[in-house]
Design an enzyme around this catalytic site. Structure first.
Site, PDB file in Angstrom:
ATOM      1  N   SER A   1     -19.153  26.685 -56.478  1.00  0.00           N
ATOM      2  CA  SER A   1     -18.158  26.886 -57.432  1.00  0.00           C
ATOM      3  C   SER A   1     -16.865  26.531 -56.866  1.00  0.00           C
ATOM      4  CB  SER A   1     -18.031  28.289 -57.821  1.00  0.00           C
ATOM      5  OG  SER A   1     -19.440  28.782 -58.127  1.00  0.00           O
TER       6      SER A   1
HETATM    7  N1  SAH Z   1     -22.691  30.967 -55.393  1.00  0.00           N
HETATM    8  C1  SAH Z   1     -23.147  29.709 -55.305  1.00  0.00           C
HETATM    9  C2  SAH Z   1     -22.920  28.671 -56.523  1.00  0.00           C
HETATM   10  C3  SAH Z   1     -24.026  28.907 -57.398  1.00  0.00           C
HETATM   11  S1  SAH Z   1     -24.707  27.621 -58.403  1.00  0.00           S
HETATM   12  C4  SAH Z   1     -22.010  28.989 -54.023  1.00  0.00           C
HETATM   13  O1  SAH Z   1     -21.323  29.859 -53.459  1.00  0.00           O
HETATM   14  O2  SAH Z   1     -22.470  27.822 -53.652  1.00  0.00           O
HETATM   15  C5  SAH Z   1     -25.907  28.592 -59.112  1.00  0.00           C
HETATM   16  C6  SAH Z   1     -27.074  28.848 -58.581  1.00  0.00           C
HETATM   17  O3  SAH Z   1     -27.649  29.877 -59.308  1.00  0.00           O
HETATM   18  C7  SAH Z   1     -27.951  27.770 -58.092  1.00  0.00           C
HETATM   19  O4  SAH Z   1     -28.250  27.565 -56.848  1.00  0.00           O
HETATM   20  C8  SAH Z   1     -29.378  28.043 -58.872  1.00  0.00           C
HETATM   21  O5  SAH Z   1     -30.346  27.615 -58.228  1.00  0.00           O
HETATM   22  C9  SAH Z   1     -29.264  29.623 -58.758  1.00  0.00           C
HETATM   23  N2  SAH Z   1     -29.966  30.343 -60.238  1.00  0.00           N
HETATM   24  C10 SAH Z   1     -29.798  29.797 -61.405  1.00  0.00           C
HETATM   25  N3  SAH Z   1     -31.038  30.666 -62.137  1.00  0.00           N
HETATM   26  C11 SAH Z   1     -31.442  31.664 -61.118  1.00  0.00           C
HETATM   27  C12 SAH Z   1     -32.318  32.596 -61.182  1.00  0.00           C
HETATM   28  N4  SAH Z   1     -32.808  33.030 -62.404  1.00  0.00           N
HETATM   29  N5  SAH Z   1     -32.372  33.319 -60.055  1.00  0.00           N
HETATM   30  C13 SAH Z   1     -32.001  33.169 -58.898  1.00  0.00           C
HETATM   31  N6  SAH Z   1     -30.865  31.974 -58.903  1.00  0.00           N
HETATM   32  C14 SAH Z   1     -30.928  31.264 -59.987  1.00  0.00           C
END
Ligand code: SAH
Length: 216
Positions: free
Chosen positions: A63
């Site tokens: 992000s």
């Molecule tokens: N917080 C992260 C960015 C997240 S991007 C950082 O600091 O880099 C969103 C993430 O959510 C992705 O890696 C994706 O794989 C995960 N995601 C999406 N759906 C999900 C679910 N149901 N359970 C766990 N993770 C999930």
């Protein structure tokens, strides 16, 4: 910019955060302490100190730093809190949370992202984070309830299971909306009588998906 020193780059990074509304001094110190560089690999690494989202493995994104700051600020974390993050991604957000909370659990549906984040946490000696491969829409029942929950992927509605795993008095921050449209960052506060929702600002996140990723 080749002439920029590390100190200048860091100052600009913090200035950008402040100018976009990240004013909480504890959050700013946590973000100063965690270098975003190691969380980004390959050709985008040189852009680590710019205030923009960047691609990471498994088709996901790290992000934008100012959005990380605003979400962290909205959580109002205290040093005794147990926090759940859904969406480990690069691990950057979890690393920042670990500087503010007693304990951080972070889950991602991609085991590769969890593995890589775990090894960065070890390198950085961040010993109060546990990273787990799981579908975070179901929360983490074994460790519930949580003081704070942060979801870093967009849901169409705040999952009721996550609200259930929040303590009374707890706060959850989550982007809500369709993945291909404008989403709203929602702050949910659980009280004795129900849940209050407040809308913070518009955001854009990858979607919260069901089940585990294909690499798992
Ligand atoms: N917080 C992260 C960015 C997240 S991007 C950082 O600091 O880099 C969103 C993430 O959510 C992705 O890696 C994706 O794989 C995960 N995601 C999406 N759906 C999900 C679910 N149901 N359970 C766990 N993770 C999930």
């Amino acid at each position: 910019m080749p002439d920029e020193t590390d100190a200048e780059r860091k100052m600009q990074f913090l200035y950008a955060l402040r100018s976009k509304g990240v004013t909480d001094t504890r959050v700013l110190s946590a973000m100063e302490a965690i270098d975003r560089g190691p969380f980004i690999r390959g050709i985008f690494a040189e852009r680590a100190y710019e205030d923009m989202p960047l691609p990471i493995a498994c088709g996901q994104t790290i992000s934008q730093p100012s959005v990380v700051g605003l979400m962290t600020q909205a959580l109002k974390i205290s040093p005794r809190d147990k926090v759940l993050e859904v969406g480990t991604g690069s691990g950057y957000q979890a690393a920042i949370l670990s500087k503010l909370a007693r304990r951080v659990y972070t889950v991602d549906r991609h085991s590769r992202l969890v593995r890589e984040a775990r090894s960065l946490f070890e390198d950085m000696n961040l010993t109060n984070i546990t990273a787990i491969t799981a579908d975070g829409s179901f929360g983490l029942p074994d460790q519930a309830p949580f003081d704070r929950i942060l979801v870093t992927a967009a849901a169409e509605d705040p999952p009721s299971t996550l609200i259930e795993q929040l303590k009374t008095g707890g706060i959850m921050v989550i982007p809500v909306g369709q993945s291909d449209a404008v989403q709203h960052l929602i702050v949910a506060r659980k009280t004795d009588t129900g849940v209050n929702y407040e809308e913070l600002r518009q955001v854009r996140f990858v979607p919260l998906l069901e089940g585990l990723g294909q690499d798992s």
